[in-house]
Design a protein around this motif. Structure first.
Motif, mmCIF file in Angstrom:
data_model
loop_
_atom_site.group_PDB
_atom_site.id
_atom_site.type_symbol
_atom_site.label_atom_id
_atom_site.label_comp_id
_atom_site.label_asym_id
_atom_site.label_seq_id
_atom_site.Cartn_x
_atom_site.Cartn_y
_atom_site.Cartn_z
ATOM 1 N N GLY A 268 -8.622 0.064 -0.491
ATOM 2 C CA GLY A 268 -9.405 0.923 0.397
ATOM 3 C C GLY A 268 -8.509 1.805 1.251
ATOM 4 O O GLY A 268 -8.769 3.008 1.412
ATOM 5 N N LEU A 269 -7.446 1.228 1.765
ATOM 6 C CA LEU A 269 -6.485 1.986 2.562
ATOM 7 C C LEU A 269 -5.773 3.020 1.705
ATOM 8 O O LEU A 269 -5.569 4.161 2.127
ATOM 9 N N ALA A 270 -5.402 2.602 0.488
ATOM 10 C CA ALA A 270 -4.697 3.526 -0.415
ATOM 11 C C ALA A 270 -5.560 4.729 -0.772
ATOM 12 O O ALA A 270 -5.064 5.860 -0.840
ATOM 13 N N THR A 271 -6.852 4.511 -0.979
ATOM 14 C CA THR A 271 -7.735 5.631 -1.353
ATOM 15 C C THR A 271 -7.937 6.600 -0.184
ATOM 16 O O THR A 271 -8.309 7.754 -0.403
ATOM 17 N N GLN A 272 -7.692 6.148 1.025
ATOM 18 C CA GLN A 272 -7.752 7.056 2.170
ATOM 19 C C GLN A 272 -6.468 7.879 2.289
ATOM 20 O O GLN A 272 -6.496 9.038 2.711
ATOM 21 N N LEU A 273 -5.350 7.282 1.912
ATOM 22 C CA LEU A 273 -4.057 7.935 2.099
ATOM 23 C C LEU A 273 -3.670 8.856 0.947
ATOM 24 O O LEU A 273 -3.153 9.957 1.168
ATOM 25 N N ILE A 274 -3.927 8.411 -0.297
ATOM 26 C CA ILE A 274 -3.366 9.106 -1.464
ATOM 27 C C ILE A 274 -3.947 10.505 -1.673
ATOM 28 O O ILE A 274 -3.181 11.465 -1.835
ATOM 29 N N PRO A 275 -5.290 10.709 -1.701
ATOM 30 C CA PRO A 275 -5.796 12.075 -1.943
ATOM 31 C C PRO A 275 -5.275 13.082 -0.924
ATOM 32 O O PRO A 275 -4.869 14.191 -1.285
ATOM 33 N N ALA A 276 -5.271 12.693 0.349
ATOM 34 C CA ALA A 276 -4.759 13.592 1.389
ATOM 35 C C ALA A 276 -3.269 13.833 1.200
ATOM 36 O O ALA A 276 -2.769 14.942 1.432
ATOM 37 N N GLY A 277 -2.540 12.803 0.751
ATOM 38 C CA GLY A 277 -1.113 12.950 0.502
ATOM 39 C C GLY A 277 -0.821 13.909 -0.632
ATOM 40 O O GLY A 277 0.139 14.696 -0.572
ATOM 41 N N LEU A 278 -1.637 13.886 -1.679
ATOM 42 C CA LEU A 278 -1.451 14.801 -2.800
ATOM 43 C C LEU A 278 -1.695 16.248 -2.374
ATOM 44 O O LEU A 278 -0.939 17.153 -2.753
ATOM 45 N N VAL A 279 -2.728 16.456 -1.568
ATOM 46 C CA VAL A 279 -2.999 17.805 -1.052
ATOM 47 C C VAL A 279 -1.839 18.257 -0.173
ATOM 48 O O VAL A 279 -1.361 19.401 -0.269
ATOM 49 N N GLY A 280 -1.355 17.371 0.678
ATOM 50 C CA GLY A 280 -0.247 17.703 1.557
ATOM 51 C C GLY A 280 1.016 18.044 0.801
ATOM 52 O O GLY A 280 1.727 18.998 1.138
ATOM 53 N N SER A 281 1.328 17.285 -0.261
ATOM 54 C CA SER A 281 2.547 17.546 -1.035
ATOM 55 C C SER A 281 2.460 18.882 -1.766
ATOM 56 O O SER A 281 3.466 19.584 -1.908
ATOM 57 N N LEU A 282 1.249 19.249 -2.228
ATOM 58 C CA LEU A 282 1.086 20.530 -2.907
ATOM 59 C C LEU A 282 1.292 21.693 -1.925
ATOM 60 O O LEU A 282 1.995 22.665 -2.239
ATOM 61 N N ILE A 283 0.703 21.573 -0.740
ATOM 62 C CA ILE A 283 0.897 22.610 0.276
ATOM 63 C C ILE A 283 2.364 22.674 0.695
ATOM 64 O O ILE A 283 2.933 23.758 0.874
ATOM 65 N N THR B 165 0.830 -1.204 0.000
ATOM 66 C CA THR B 165 0.000 0.000 0.000
ATOM 67 C C THR B 165 0.865 1.254 0.000
ATOM 68 O O THR B 165 0.536 2.249 -0.665
ATOM 69 N N ASP B 166 1.982 1.216 0.723
ATOM 70 C CA ASP B 166 2.883 2.366 0.721
ATOM 71 C C ASP B 166 3.473 2.606 -0.663
ATOM 72 O O ASP B 166 3.695 3.752 -1.047
ATOM 73 N N LEU B 167 3.723 1.554 -1.422
ATOM 74 C CA LEU B 167 4.236 1.721 -2.778
ATOM 75 C C LEU B 167 3.230 2.473 -3.649
ATOM 76 O O LEU B 167 3.609 3.309 -4.468
ATOM 77 N N ALA B 168 1.932 2.173 -3.467
ATOM 78 C CA ALA B 168 0.896 2.913 -4.194
ATOM 79 C C ALA B 168 0.901 4.369 -3.779
ATOM 80 O O ALA B 168 0.806 5.280 -4.620
ATOM 81 N N TYR B 169 1.023 4.616 -2.479
ATOM 82 C CA TYR B 169 1.069 5.983 -1.956
ATOM 83 C C TYR B 169 2.320 6.701 -2.455
ATOM 84 O O TYR B 169 2.252 7.844 -2.935
ATOM 85 N N ALA B 170 3.480 6.035 -2.339
ATOM 86 C CA ALA B 170 4.748 6.662 -2.720
ATOM 87 C C ALA B 170 4.774 7.012 -4.204
ATOM 88 O O ALA B 170 5.222 8.096 -4.588
ATOM 89 N N PHE B 171 4.281 6.101 -5.040
ATOM 90 C CA PHE B 171 4.280 6.373 -6.478
ATOM 91 C C PHE B 171 3.397 7.576 -6.794
ATOM 92 O O PHE B 171 3.787 8.455 -7.574
ATOM 93 N N SER B 172 2.228 7.643 -6.191
ATOM 94 C CA SER B 172 1.303 8.744 -6.470
ATOM 95 C C SER B 172 1.881 10.079 -6.015
ATOM 96 O O SER B 172 1.901 11.057 -6.772
ATOM 97 N N VAL B 173 2.373 10.127 -4.786
ATOM 98 C CA VAL B 173 2.862 11.385 -4.228
ATOM 99 C C VAL B 173 4.165 11.822 -4.889
ATOM 100 O O VAL B 173 4.353 13.000 -5.196
#
Length: 257
Positions: free
Chosen positions: A209-224, A41-49
């Motif tokens: 399901g876990l990835a969809t909770q983490l990734i959108p918030a991570g994208l917003v966080g990386s932009l800020i 799941t972290d790999l999905a998050y890391a790739f997206s962010v």
């Protein structure tokens, strides 16, 4: 709570460029997520962010294709080797956790070392020694081939290593400018995350399901984090992240003793 976690880690990635997998994977494990699922799941998050952050930062000329080709292929073979180990049941969750703790501890130590020596190298941008593009006519750069393989294997097993370990090796084995090293390594680590994500997805180690909770918030966080990086020096925060990664490794080791 998971959305807050995704946002916080994304913010650190956008602000400093580090801390993604090295913080997310151990935090997921400490939250009670299975190590295999945490890695996938972290790999999905890391790739997206990472890919989003790279597009936002627009590194432009900070990329050396020859270096990318020299390190990316061995790393992909390392990921394939790790996939074979996983598919044959040669890697259990205890091995993942211990390997993760060791990689985090080594990464934090290397980050401390690099933060001191990189300032010396940055001051030498005007020197010929540090102004050449990557070249492979020196025997020592061929050490990058096994290093790339090992880093790819570690990314497959722990999701960590594509950033700090490879960057450290390239900085110390080549004369390439640090900004081009970082830009090239970002592309390489993004590729490693993508290939390892496909592997773990095929093995059923990604919790969508876990990835969809983490990734959108991570994208917003990386932009800020990107916009905040224009207004403050991330040096102190980098040191705080380094300390946090080292602490996370010790917590994981202590939990296994």
């Amino acid at each position: 709570m998971l959305e807050i976690l995704g946002f916080a880690v994304g913010l650190l990635v956008g602000l400093t460029g580090i801390g993604g997998g090295a913080l997310m994977t151990p935090l997921l494990i400490l939250f009670g997520i299975s190590p295999k699922i945490a890695v996938g799941t972290d790999l999905a998050y890391a790739f997206s962010v990472k890919s989003f952050s790279a597009a936002v930062h627009k590194r432009g000329d900070n990329f050396d294709f020859r270096l990318f080709r020299f390190t990316a292929l061995p790393g992909v073979f390392g990921i394939i080797a790790g996939h074979i180990f996983f598919s044959r049941g040669l890697i259990d969750e205890g091995m993942i956790t211990i390997t993760l703790a060791a990689v985090l501890l080594v990464s934090s130590l290397l980050m401390l070392y690099t933060s001191k020596t990189s300032r010396i190298k940055t001051e030498c941008f005007i020197c010929d020694k540090y102004c050449e593009s990557f070249h492979d006519n020196s025997l020592k750069v061929y050490i990058l081939i096994p290093v790339g393989f090992i880093v790819g294997l570690l990314v497959q097993i722990t999701s960590v290593g594509g950033g700090t370990l490879l960057t450290f090796a390239v900085l110390n084995l080549t004369n390439l400018k640090p900004n081009r090293v970082v830009g090239t390594d970002l592309a390489t680590s993004t590729l490693f995350s993508a290939v390892a994500l496909i592997s773990h997805g095929s093995l059923g180690n990604v919790d969508l399901g876990l990835a969809t909770q983490l990734i959108p918030a991570g994208l917003v966080g990386s932009l800020i984090g990107y916009y905040l990086s224009k207004r403050c020096s991330p040096g102190f925060l980098r040191m705080a992240i380094t300390a946090s990664i080292g602490f996370a490794s010790l917590v994981i080791i202590a939990s296994k003793i």
